[in-house]
Design a protein around this motif. Structure first.
Motif, mmCIF file in Angstrom:
data_model
loop_
_atom_site.group_PDB
_atom_site.id
_atom_site.type_symbol
_atom_site.label_atom_id
_atom_site.label_comp_id
_atom_site.label_asym_id
_atom_site.label_seq_id
_atom_site.Cartn_x
_atom_site.Cartn_y
_atom_site.Cartn_z
ATOM 1 N N UNK A 61 -2.885 -13.247 58.648
ATOM 2 C CA UNK A 61 -2.373 -14.543 58.476
ATOM 3 C C UNK A 61 -1.470 -15.201 59.341
ATOM 4 N N UNK A 62 -0.422 -14.528 59.747
ATOM 5 C CA UNK A 62 0.241 -14.878 60.699
ATOM 6 C C UNK A 62 -0.399 -15.391 62.145
ATOM 7 N N UNK A 63 -1.393 -14.478 62.439
ATOM 8 C CA UNK A 63 -2.196 -14.833 63.762
ATOM 9 C C UNK A 63 -3.014 -15.827 63.496
ATOM 10 N N UNK A 64 -3.686 -15.813 62.137
ATOM 11 C CA UNK A 64 -4.463 -17.290 61.877
ATOM 12 C C UNK A 64 -3.772 -18.504 61.818
ATOM 13 N N UNK A 65 -2.560 -18.372 61.479
ATOM 14 C CA UNK A 65 -1.438 -19.676 61.599
ATOM 15 C C UNK A 65 -1.294 -19.916 62.917
ATOM 16 N N UNK A 66 -0.870 -18.951 63.825
ATOM 17 C CA UNK A 66 -0.985 -19.420 65.263
ATOM 18 C C UNK A 66 -2.256 -19.799 65.931
ATOM 19 N N UNK A 67 -3.151 -19.238 65.656
ATOM 20 C CA UNK A 67 -4.283 -19.472 66.481
ATOM 21 C C UNK A 67 -4.989 -20.531 66.036
ATOM 22 N N UNK A 68 -5.097 -20.917 64.671
ATOM 23 C CA UNK A 68 -6.008 -21.882 64.002
ATOM 24 C C UNK A 68 -5.353 -23.054 63.538
ATOM 25 N N UNK A 98 4.028 -19.545 69.178
ATOM 26 C CA UNK A 98 3.893 -18.925 67.854
ATOM 27 C C UNK A 98 3.255 -17.634 67.843
ATOM 28 N N UNK A 99 2.165 -17.661 69.010
ATOM 29 C CA UNK A 99 1.407 -16.228 69.290
ATOM 30 C C UNK A 99 2.364 -15.318 69.857
ATOM 31 N N UNK A 100 3.300 -15.683 70.655
ATOM 32 C CA UNK A 100 4.216 -14.501 71.297
ATOM 33 C C UNK A 100 5.144 -14.120 70.171
ATOM 34 N N UNK A 101 5.586 -15.031 69.410
ATOM 35 C CA UNK A 101 6.297 -14.638 68.103
ATOM 36 C C UNK A 101 5.607 -13.354 67.246
ATOM 37 N N UNK A 102 4.274 -13.660 66.931
ATOM 38 C CA UNK A 102 3.669 -12.475 66.294
ATOM 39 C C UNK A 102 3.607 -11.165 67.349
ATOM 40 N N UNK A 103 3.212 -11.412 68.407
ATOM 41 C CA UNK A 103 3.074 -10.349 69.536
ATOM 42 C C UNK A 103 4.272 -9.584 69.447
ATOM 43 N N UNK A 130 5.591 -14.340 59.438
ATOM 44 C CA UNK A 130 5.836 -13.186 60.627
ATOM 45 C C UNK A 130 6.954 -12.359 60.077
ATOM 46 N N UNK A 131 8.240 -13.153 59.365
ATOM 47 C CA UNK A 131 9.249 -12.593 58.946
ATOM 48 C C UNK A 131 9.014 -11.524 57.817
ATOM 49 N N UNK A 172 4.604 -28.328 55.267
ATOM 50 C CA UNK A 172 5.467 -27.636 56.203
ATOM 51 C C UNK A 172 4.372 -27.646 57.497
ATOM 52 N N UNK A 173 4.976 -27.524 58.826
ATOM 53 C CA UNK A 173 4.365 -27.306 59.944
ATOM 54 C C UNK A 173 3.820 -25.880 60.212
ATOM 55 N N UNK A 174 2.889 -25.677 60.957
ATOM 56 C CA UNK A 174 2.521 -24.311 61.352
ATOM 57 C C UNK A 174 3.520 -23.411 61.794
ATOM 58 N N UNK A 175 4.421 -24.028 62.461
ATOM 59 C CA UNK A 175 5.301 -23.127 63.069
ATOM 60 C C UNK A 175 6.179 -22.734 61.839
ATOM 61 N N UNK A 176 6.742 -23.699 61.178
ATOM 62 C CA UNK A 176 7.477 -23.307 59.994
ATOM 63 C C UNK A 176 6.853 -22.006 59.347
#
Length: 829
Positions: free
Chosen positions: A603-610, A620-625, A585-586, A575-579
């Motif tokens: 973990x959600x922040x790590x996926x978006x950042x790293x 993806x960062x905005x989604x977590x925010x 995040x959900x 799967x992709x980082x976005x998926x």
């Protein structure tokens, strides 16, 4: 001095030759307020089964004098003192001094920046007692230890046994005040050298009586208020843990006094018998979050479990290190879930350690939980995610496999049979096999002597299901696990309609789920309740729906099992980082367990950042925010959500709103300053103001963290000097500073430091096992590099000590997977 590492063959020869009767160790700390020296006189009384034979004693401190049965000895240049012509009964006396108390092994002097007070701690695992005094530094030469410690008058001294006799010595400039005090401790029970300790300093001390135990906690004076704040929690979990382990192990902790000492500049925690040493970073300067409270409770219970598994019964050699660490990690979750308020401890274990273990076990450092260890230097390299969280998960599977009552009965028999002695793996297996009536030979071979992770995949077969199991090399291990069936309720959430137990003994195992009245279940969850250690996959036709279903599952543990599958699909490129980021995040937004919201938000922040490609990272960062902003409306989630927003906020509106929420929350203000600095804001004046307001004696590290995040060449150089060259940052804060240092979108600034890391590799062993692990892992850059750089780093580690090489290989594998995910939108096969 070129210090030699003790080999297993040498240890076996020495253990066959010697019986150690006792250690009498005199420790002089009176030079430490003004200088670096710790002086010791170690008197070792021991027998020899072959009079006339020769051996050696370990001493890597500077030897001032050494005599064997009154005859002077000459130390070698390798950290050993040869012992020739042994008698049947021997007395060895060695006077030594250790002056490297700033960065050396075994003993450390720390100066509190708040008030200039000096503290000293000792920590000896795996073989660092020899850096402080002469001893036979191996786990199977256990003996009573009697410590006599001379320390400055105002200091408190702690050691393994309680109730020391305290005498006043000498005179100071003020005639009414003695210059020092001598603390004479009673004999310990027979202990391995690495389980002993001396800590000292002008500690703040709190004591409580509980169920017949005299419990003490200590911290430096500048943290007295925080220690007082957390005292009730610490004492409550300590009382609960002592009662739980006494029951399930059939043996109360046999000493009345049980102390826990929080010290500066320490890494992690250490299970010294009756006197646990902690990094005082565990005393959170801000009000602890639920996850931080659970972590403190679980570390407390982990170290307490070692009183039985490691101290009372000790492994014979380091190939059974897992008997210590895996068992203690398993037992802390068992105790937390069954005996404390942290009832979701197993969900926390899955969200934290187990995800790391799945990744490590599929990478280049994968190894059997039990493996040959040629020497102690090699032992230092297996304090890792396989020994700890995988080992704990495997022991939970073992308890499931034999049943909890049989498991507890086996442990009771094990401790009764082997108390104060040494054991091997087979001793434990024999006790559990006898108690359960199950033949555990296949279980032992599959789980403890085989590396890698099994894969369990669900397939349809006719009107039912079958589990297809693949082992890492051949057939699967034996598993007892649960499979749950779920259907959608009217509100869209999933509810469990069936839970069945499956015992995997081969490649295909039918799963007897009862037929649903309204058709096929909406989701079938493999390894429901998380009872085994295996990566899982849903049936192929349900894979895409699985990503959206994870957040709709009804319990923390079921959601955790789904997240673990999605995580494994990310790191293996399915799967992709976005998926994966959207899924996690959900889950964060639907999570009901306080203890796991924080690790999943991380973990959600790590996926978006790293893990996300550069083009996808902002969205993806905005989604977590946005999730953090919504969750912050719930008072129970507010603290964790605001921290998450401080990491991910980019939009001016989010930053301004977050600024309005800081109020008196100094911790949140530091986090926001680091984020603003990373985004290019000028923060120097705000940092100076907050430094004046923050009572934390280590607030300067928070200021350095802000500086580390700043996209400025001068700032990066200043931080590198403090962090790497001077090693001035407390070990427990290194991760915080390095995370701020290595930021996305700063590649031009960071590229020179990637090259500096390569030059550092031969020196990363500096300071001993724990510093080597921390600096090797945290300094390896996740940005400003490519796959070629990682190969160069791996090649450069070939000639380093094992702990550096294995840590570097593990971290390099993770970063390589991140690079693949960023480049291709998945992690690559």
């Amino acid at each position: 001095m070129d210090i030699r590492s003790l080999s297993q063959a040498e240890a076996e020869r020495r253990a066959a030759l010697l019986t150690v009767e006792r250690y009498d160790v005199a420790v002089d700390l009176t030079a430490l307020p003004d200088g670096p020296d710790v002086r010791c006189v170690s008197t070792v009384t021991f027998g020899c089964r072959e009079p006339g034979a020769e051996t050696f004693v370990d001493c890597a401190a500077q030897v001032l004098s050494a005599t064997l049965n009154g005859v002077e000895l000459t130390p070698a240049a390798d950290g050993r003192i040869p012992l020739p012509a042994l008698d049947a009964h021997n007395v060895l006396r060695v006077e030594s001094v250790q002056s490297n108390t700033a960065e050396g092994e075994g003993v450390h002097k720390a100066v509190d920046p708040a008030d200039g007070e000096v503290y000293v701690w000792m920590s000896f695992e795996p073989d660092e007692a020899r850096f402080v005094w002469a001893c036979f530094d191996q786990p199977d030469l256990k003996a009573p230890h009697a410590f006599t410690v001379t320390a400055p008058y105002d200091w408190t001294v702690t050691s393994n046994s309680g109730d020391p006799r305290i005498e006043e010595l000498g005179e100071r400039d003020e005639p009414s005040r003695p210059a020092a005090r001598r603390w004479t401790f009673p004999d310990t029970p027979p202990l391995a050298t690495y389980n002993t300790v001396v800590n000292a300093g002008p500690f703040h001390e709190i004591r409580r009586e509980a169920d017949g135990y005299d419990l003490g906690i200590y911290a430096r004076r500048s943290l007295a208020q925080i220690l007082e704040r957390d005292a009730d929690d610490v004492f409550t979990v300590t009382r609960q843990g002592l009662a739980f382990f006494a029951r399930v192990f059939g043996m109360p902790f046999p000493q009345r006094k049980y102390d826990q000492v929080f010290v500066p500049e320490f890494g992690g925690a250490m299970e010294n018998y009756g006197c646990v040493t902690w990094a005082d970073g565990f005393l959170c300067r801000a009000e602890p979050t639920p996850a931080e409270r659970e972590l403190l409770a679980k570390v407390l219970l982990h170290e307490m479990a070692h009183m039985w598994f490691g101290n009372i019964v000790t492994m014979r050699w380091w190939d059974d290190l897992w008997l210590n660490e895996a068992f203690a990690e398993f037992a802390c979750n068992w105790a937390a879930a069954d005996a404390t308020s942290h009832t979701d401890a197993w969900a926390g274990h899955l969200a934290n350690g187990k995800l790391r273990a799945y990744l490590a076990d599929q990478g280049p450092i994968s190894h059997p939980i039990r493996q040959p260890v040629r020497d102690v230097a090699e032992a230092a390299s297996i304090f890792d995610a396989i020994t700890y969280p995988k080992g704990a998960s495997v022991l939970r599977q073992l308890m499931t496999y034999v049943g909890e009552s049989a498991f507890s009965a086996g442990m009771t028999a094990y401790f009764a049979r082997h108390a104060w002695g040494n054991t091997t793996l087979q001793d434990l297996i024999d006790a559990l096999a006898e108690a359960s009536g199950r033949d555990l030979d296949a279980w032992r071979a599959g789980w403890l002597e085989t590396a890698g992770t099994d894969r369990l995949t669900l397939e349809r077969e006719g009107d039912g299901y079958v589990l297809v199991a693949h082992g890492p090399d051949s057939g699967p291990r034996p598993h007892v696990l649960a499979v749950g069936a779920y259907r959608a309720s009217r509100d869209g959430s999933l509810e469990r309609t069936a839970l069945v137990t499956a015992e995997v003994t081969g490649e295909r195992t039918p799963v007897a789920l009862p037929p649903a009245a309204d058709g096929a279940p909406a989701l079938v969850l493999v390894n429901d309740e998380d009872l085994t250690f295996a990566t899982t996959r849903p049936e192929p036709t349900a894979a895409s729906a699985y990503l959206s279903a994870a957040a709709r599952l009804p319990t923390a543990i079921s959601r955790g099992v789904a997240v673990a599958t999605v995580w494994d699909m990310l790191v293996t490129g399915e799967v992709t980082a976005a998926e994966a980021g959207r899924c996690v995040t959900a889950v964060v937004e639907s999570e009901t367990s306080d203890a796991v919201i924080e690790p999943y938000l991380t973990l959600a922040g790590d996926i978006a950042e790293l893990w996300a490609p550069d083009a996808e990272r902002p969205a993806l960062t905005a989604l977590v925010a946005a999730a953090c902003r919504r969750l912050a409306e719930d008072p129970r989630r507010r603290q964790v959500s605001l921290r998450g927003l401080a990491r991910t906020a980019t939009a001016p509106d989010d930053l301004a709103w977050l600024e309005s929420q800081t109020a008196q929350d100094i911790d949140l203000r530091w986090r926001l300053l680091a984020r603003r600095a990373e985004l290019g804001d000028k923060t120097a004046d705000d940092v100076a103001l907050l430094l004046d307001q923050d009572p934390d004696p280590d607030a300067w590290v928070r200021a350095l963290t802000v500086r580390a995040a700043t996209p400025d060449a001068e700032a990066k150089e200043e931080v590198w000097q403090k962090l790497v060259v001077e090693r001035a940052v407390p070990l427990s804060s290194v991760s915080q500073v390095t995370t701020a240092f290595w930021r996305p979108s700063q590649d031009l600034l960071l590229a020179p430091y990637a090259e500096r890391y390569l030059a550092l590799i031969p020196q990363l062993e500096r300071g001993g096992m724990i510093p080597a692990m921390v600096f090797t892992s945290r300094l390896l850059p996740p940005y400003a590099i490519d796959a070629e750089f990682l190969t160069t780093a791996e090649n450069a580690s070939r000639d380093t000590v094992p702990v550096v090489r294995k840590t570097l290989l593990e971290r390099s594998d993770i970063v390589r997977r991140m690079l693949g995910a960023r480049e291709y939108g998945g992690a690559g096969a």
